[in-house]
Design a protein around this motif. Structure first.
Motif, PDB file in Angstrom:
ATOM      1  N   ARG A 181       1.177  -2.937   7.898  1.00  0.00           N
ATOM      2  CA  ARG A 181       2.265  -1.994   8.173  1.00  0.00           C
ATOM      3  C   ARG A 181       2.807  -1.368   6.888  1.00  0.00           C
ATOM      4  O   ARG A 181       3.077  -0.160   6.846  1.00  0.00           O
ATOM      5  CB  ARG A 181       3.394  -2.697   8.921  1.00  0.00           C
ATOM      6  N   ILE A 182       2.952  -2.178   5.851  1.00  0.00           N
ATOM      7  CA  ILE A 182       3.486  -1.646   4.597  1.00  0.00           C
ATOM      8  C   ILE A 182       2.490  -0.677   3.967  1.00  0.00           C
ATOM      9  O   ILE A 182       2.887   0.385   3.462  1.00  0.00           O
ATOM     10  CB  ILE A 182       3.829  -2.792   3.628  1.00  0.00           C
ATOM     11  N   PHE A 183       1.203  -0.988   4.003  1.00  0.00           N
ATOM     12  CA  PHE A 183       0.206  -0.070   3.445  1.00  0.00           C
ATOM     13  C   PHE A 183       0.187   1.249   4.219  1.00  0.00           C
ATOM     14  O   PHE A 183       0.082   2.327   3.634  1.00  0.00           O
ATOM     15  CB  PHE A 183      -1.182  -0.709   3.462  1.00  0.00           C
ATOM     16  N   GLU A 184       0.295   1.162   5.535  1.00  0.00           N
ATOM     17  CA  GLU A 184       0.352   2.386   6.335  1.00  0.00           C
ATOM     18  C   GLU A 184       1.625   3.174   6.019  1.00  0.00           C
ATOM     19  O   GLU A 184       1.617   4.407   6.002  1.00  0.00           O
ATOM     20  CB  GLU A 184       0.300   2.052   7.830  1.00  0.00           C
ATOM     21  N   SER A 185       2.706   2.466   5.731  1.00  0.00           N
ATOM     22  CA  SER A 185       3.965   3.155   5.426  1.00  0.00           C
ATOM     23  C   SER A 185       3.903   3.881   4.083  1.00  0.00           C
ATOM     24  O   SER A 185       4.583   4.893   3.897  1.00  0.00           O
ATOM     25  CB  SER A 185       5.129   2.165   5.443  1.00  0.00           C
ATOM     26  N   VAL A 186       3.094   3.367   3.134  1.00  0.00           N
ATOM     27  CA  VAL A 186       2.920   4.075   1.862  1.00  0.00           C
ATOM     28  C   VAL A 186       2.335   5.463   2.116  1.00  0.00           C
ATOM     29  O   VAL A 186       2.777   6.470   1.536  1.00  0.00           O
ATOM     30  CB  VAL A 186       2.015   3.275   0.902  1.00  0.00           C
ATOM     31  N   ILE A 187       1.341   5.529   2.985  1.00  0.00           N
ATOM     32  CA  ILE A 187       0.751   6.820   3.347  1.00  0.00           C
ATOM     33  C   ILE A 187       1.812   7.734   3.942  1.00  0.00           C
ATOM     34  O   ILE A 187       1.916   8.928   3.604  1.00  0.00           O
ATOM     35  CB  ILE A 187      -0.394   6.629   4.360  1.00  0.00           C
ATOM     36  N   MET A 188       2.643   7.199   4.832  1.00  0.00           N
ATOM     37  CA  MET A 188       3.684   8.003   5.476  1.00  0.00           C
ATOM     38  C   MET A 188       4.723   8.477   4.466  1.00  0.00           C
ATOM     39  O   MET A 188       5.219   9.604   4.552  1.00  0.00           O
ATOM     40  CB  MET A 188       4.328   7.195   6.597  1.00  0.00           C
ATOM     41  N   LEU A 189       5.053   7.631   3.500  1.00  0.00           N
ATOM     42  CA  LEU A 189       5.987   8.042   2.450  1.00  0.00           C
ATOM     43  C   LEU A 189       5.410   9.195   1.639  1.00  0.00           C
ATOM     44  O   LEU A 189       6.126  10.140   1.279  1.00  0.00           O
ATOM     45  CB  LEU A 189       6.294   6.855   1.529  1.00  0.00           C
ATOM     46  N   LYS A 190       4.121   9.131   1.354  1.00  0.00           N
ATOM     47  CA  LYS A 190       3.469  10.202   0.604  1.00  0.00           C
ATOM     48  C   LYS A 190       3.372  11.496   1.423  1.00  0.00           C
ATOM     49  O   LYS A 190       3.142  12.573   0.878  1.00  0.00           O
ATOM     50  CB  LYS A 190       2.071   9.757   0.160  1.00  0.00           C
ATOM     51  N   GLN A 191       3.550  11.379   2.739  1.00  0.00           N
ATOM     52  CA  GLN A 191       3.589  12.555   3.608  1.00  0.00           C
ATOM     53  C   GLN A 191       5.022  13.057   3.804  1.00  0.00           C
ATOM     54  O   GLN A 191       5.281  13.885   4.663  1.00  0.00           O
ATOM     55  CB  GLN A 191       2.960  12.210   4.959  1.00  0.00           C
ATOM     56  N   ASN A 192       5.932  12.541   2.964  1.00  0.00           N
ATOM     57  CA  ASN A 192       7.327  12.981   2.940  1.00  0.00           C
ATOM     58  C   ASN A 192       8.135  12.595   4.180  1.00  0.00           C
ATOM     59  O   ASN A 192       9.148  13.230   4.478  1.00  0.00           O
ATOM     60  CB  ASN A 192       7.428  14.489   2.702  1.00  0.00           C
ATOM     61  N   LYS A 193       7.715  11.563   4.898  1.00  0.00           N
ATOM     62  CA  LYS A 193       8.531  11.058   5.995  1.00  0.00           C
ATOM     63  C   LYS A 193       9.670  10.224   5.421  1.00  0.00           C
ATOM     64  O   LYS A 193       9.517   9.572   4.387  1.00  0.00           O
ATOM     65  CB  LYS A 193       7.685  10.216   6.957  1.00  0.00           C
ATOM     66  N   THR A 197      12.725   7.017   9.390  1.00  0.00           N
ATOM     67  CA  THR A 197      11.690   7.370  10.369  1.00  0.00           C
ATOM     68  C   THR A 197      10.541   6.377  10.320  1.00  0.00           C
ATOM     69  O   THR A 197      10.051   5.909  11.360  1.00  0.00           O
ATOM     70  CB  THR A 197      11.166   8.789  10.100  1.00  0.00           C
ATOM     71  N   ILE A 198      10.103   6.041   9.126  1.00  0.00           N
ATOM     72  CA  ILE A 198       8.979   5.115   8.972  1.00  0.00           C
ATOM     73  C   ILE A 198       9.349   3.732   9.492  1.00  0.00           C
ATOM     74  O   ILE A 198       8.547   3.077  10.176  1.00  0.00           O
ATOM     75  CB  ILE A 198       8.539   5.042   7.499  1.00  0.00           C
ATOM     76  N   ALA A 199      10.556   3.281   9.169  1.00  0.00           N
ATOM     77  CA  ALA A 199      11.001   1.968   9.637  1.00  0.00           C
ATOM     78  C   ALA A 199      10.916   1.880  11.162  1.00  0.00           C
ATOM     79  O   ALA A 199      10.418   0.884  11.712  1.00  0.00           O
ATOM     80  CB  ALA A 199      12.421   1.702   9.165  1.00  0.00           C
ATOM     81  N   LEU A 200      11.368   2.911  11.849  1.00  0.00           N
ATOM     82  CA  LEU A 200      11.328   2.919  13.309  1.00  0.00           C
ATOM     83  C   LEU A 200       9.894   2.997  13.825  1.00  0.00           C
ATOM     84  O   LEU A 200       9.523   2.281  14.766  1.00  0.00           O
ATOM     85  CB  LEU A 200      12.150   4.093  13.845  1.00  0.00           C
ATOM     86  N   PRO A 221      11.079  -1.031  -4.055  1.00  0.00           N
ATOM     87  CA  PRO A 221      11.571  -0.432  -2.809  1.00  0.00           C
ATOM     88  C   PRO A 221      10.706   0.756  -2.392  1.00  0.00           C
ATOM     89  O   PRO A 221       9.983   1.321  -3.198  1.00  0.00           O
ATOM     90  CB  PRO A 221      12.991   0.015  -3.173  1.00  0.00           C
ATOM     91  N   PRO A 222      10.770   1.142  -1.116  1.00  0.00           N
ATOM     92  CA  PRO A 222       9.943   2.255  -0.637  1.00  0.00           C
ATOM     93  C   PRO A 222      10.202   3.583  -1.337  1.00  0.00           C
ATOM     94  O   PRO A 222       9.305   4.432  -1.392  1.00  0.00           O
ATOM     95  CB  PRO A 222      10.270   2.332   0.868  1.00  0.00           C
ATOM     96  N   THR A 223      11.398   3.763  -1.885  1.00  0.00           N
ATOM     97  CA  THR A 223      11.683   5.023  -2.588  1.00  0.00           C
ATOM     98  C   THR A 223      10.769   5.235  -3.790  1.00  0.00           C
ATOM     99  O   THR A 223      10.579   6.363  -4.236  1.00  0.00           O
ATOM    100  CB  THR A 223      13.143   5.055  -3.044  1.00  0.00           C
ATOM    101  N   GLU A 224      10.175   4.151  -4.341  1.00  0.00           N
ATOM    102  CA  GLU A 224       9.254   4.269  -5.472  1.00  0.00           C
ATOM    103  C   GLU A 224       7.985   5.022  -5.087  1.00  0.00           C
ATOM    104  O   GLU A 224       7.284   5.555  -5.940  1.00  0.00           O
ATOM    105  CB  GLU A 224       8.869   2.880  -5.987  1.00  0.00           C
ATOM    106  N   TYR A 225       7.667   5.059  -3.785  1.00  0.00           N
ATOM    107  CA  TYR A 225       6.435   5.684  -3.314  1.00  0.00           C
ATOM    108  C   TYR A 225       6.691   6.985  -2.563  1.00  0.00           C
ATOM    109  O   TYR A 225       5.748   7.578  -2.052  1.00  0.00           O
ATOM    110  CB  TYR A 225       5.667   4.721  -2.411  1.00  0.00           C
ATOM    111  N   SER A 226       7.925   7.391  -2.445  1.00  0.00           N
ATOM    112  CA  SER A 226       8.232   8.547  -1.624  1.00  0.00           C
ATOM    113  C   SER A 226       7.791   9.844  -2.274  1.00  0.00           C
ATOM    114  O   SER A 226       7.745   9.972  -3.490  1.00  0.00           O
ATOM    115  CB  SER A 226       9.729   8.617  -1.325  1.00  0.00           C
ATOM    116  N   GLY A 227       7.419  10.824  -1.428  1.00  0.00           N
ATOM    117  CA  GLY A 227       7.057  12.164  -1.898  1.00  0.00           C
ATOM    118  C   GLY A 227       5.736  12.184  -2.634  1.00  0.00           C
ATOM    119  O   GLY A 227       4.939  11.275  -2.561  1.00  0.00           O
TER     120      GLY A 227
END
Length: 229
Positions: A181-193, A197-200, A221-227
């Motif tokens: 789930r966390i690895f998939e969320s990294v992809i979503m963070l890079k897609q600017n979600k 939204t990702i948590a839900l 934290p997830p903000t390190e991977y955002s955007g």
């Protein structure tokens, strides 16, 4: 998509977009601005998860650092990113080893050999039934995927399932799901979600719970991977 192999070792740099690479034993995510080493003759499959701009280097095995014996995901520095782009765009396949192109390639190899590794790898079970199960789970990472359901689905008791899964992957079923789930969320963070939204979408009860899980797995934290920064 059919598995492929190459005579040369490859270094893939995801300049834009996100991809997933699979071998018989493991699955790696490669977000934008990250890269991955693929040794020669290793059967693998690459999946583009969105619009990917991929730059690749084919490297003769005798030039490789001894540590490049398996797939490795790495962080791409700004210097490495621009040198890879320059090499891919301008240096011919047959270049003069002792000329300017050869000097640049030598510097580039020194840089990419020393890029820091990142733990973006998820082990696959070798057992065919459990392997198929994990691929199915990966299609819906945000679902609960109760151990009771899957152990019954593959015809095992919960106890035997837990023991077999950890023996096959080195991880408990719960930790495997968490990493997935966390690895998939990294992809979503890079897609600017957004983190919320990702948590839900990943099935977490709150943003705080997701952030705690993310930091537990990746150390930040997830903000390190955002955007796309």
């Amino acid at each position: 998509m059919s598995p492929q192999t190459h005579e040369f070792a490859q270094f893939h740099s995801a300049r834009k977009g996100n991809m997933r690479l699979e071998t018989a034993d493991n699955c790696w995510i490669v977000p934008s601005h990250y890269g991955i080493w693929i040794p020669a003759h290793m059967e693998h499959t690459v999946w583009a998860l969105d619009n990917v701009y991929l730059e690749s280097l084919d490297i003769e095995t005798e030039l490789l650092d001894d540590s490049i014996s398996m797939c490795q995901a790495v962080t791409i520095s700004d210097v490495a990113k621009e040198l890879i782009h320059h090499a891919a765009e301008t240096i011919p396949e047959l270049y003069e080893e002792h000329g300017n192109d050869g000097k640049l390639v030598s510097v580039l190899l020194d840089i990419i050999f020393n890029l820091p590794q990142v733990d973006f790898v998820l082990p696959w079970p070798k057992n065919p039934v459990l392997n198929d199960m994990c691929h199915t789970i990966l299609e819906s990472p945000g679902a609960e995927h109760y151990i009771e359901f899957w152990s019954a689905k593959v015809g095992m008791s919960t106890r035997n399932f837990s023991r077999k899964f950890k023996c096959e992957t080195g991880l408990s079923f719960g930790l495997w799901k968490q990493k997935m789930r966390i690895f998939e969320s990294v992809i979503m963070l890079k897609q600017n979600k957004s983190v919320t939204t990702i948590a839900l979408e990943m099935g977490y009860s709150s943003t705080a719970a997701f952030s705690y899980s993310f930091k537990t797995i990746l150390g930040v934290p997830p903000t390190e991977y955002s955007g796309q920064s």
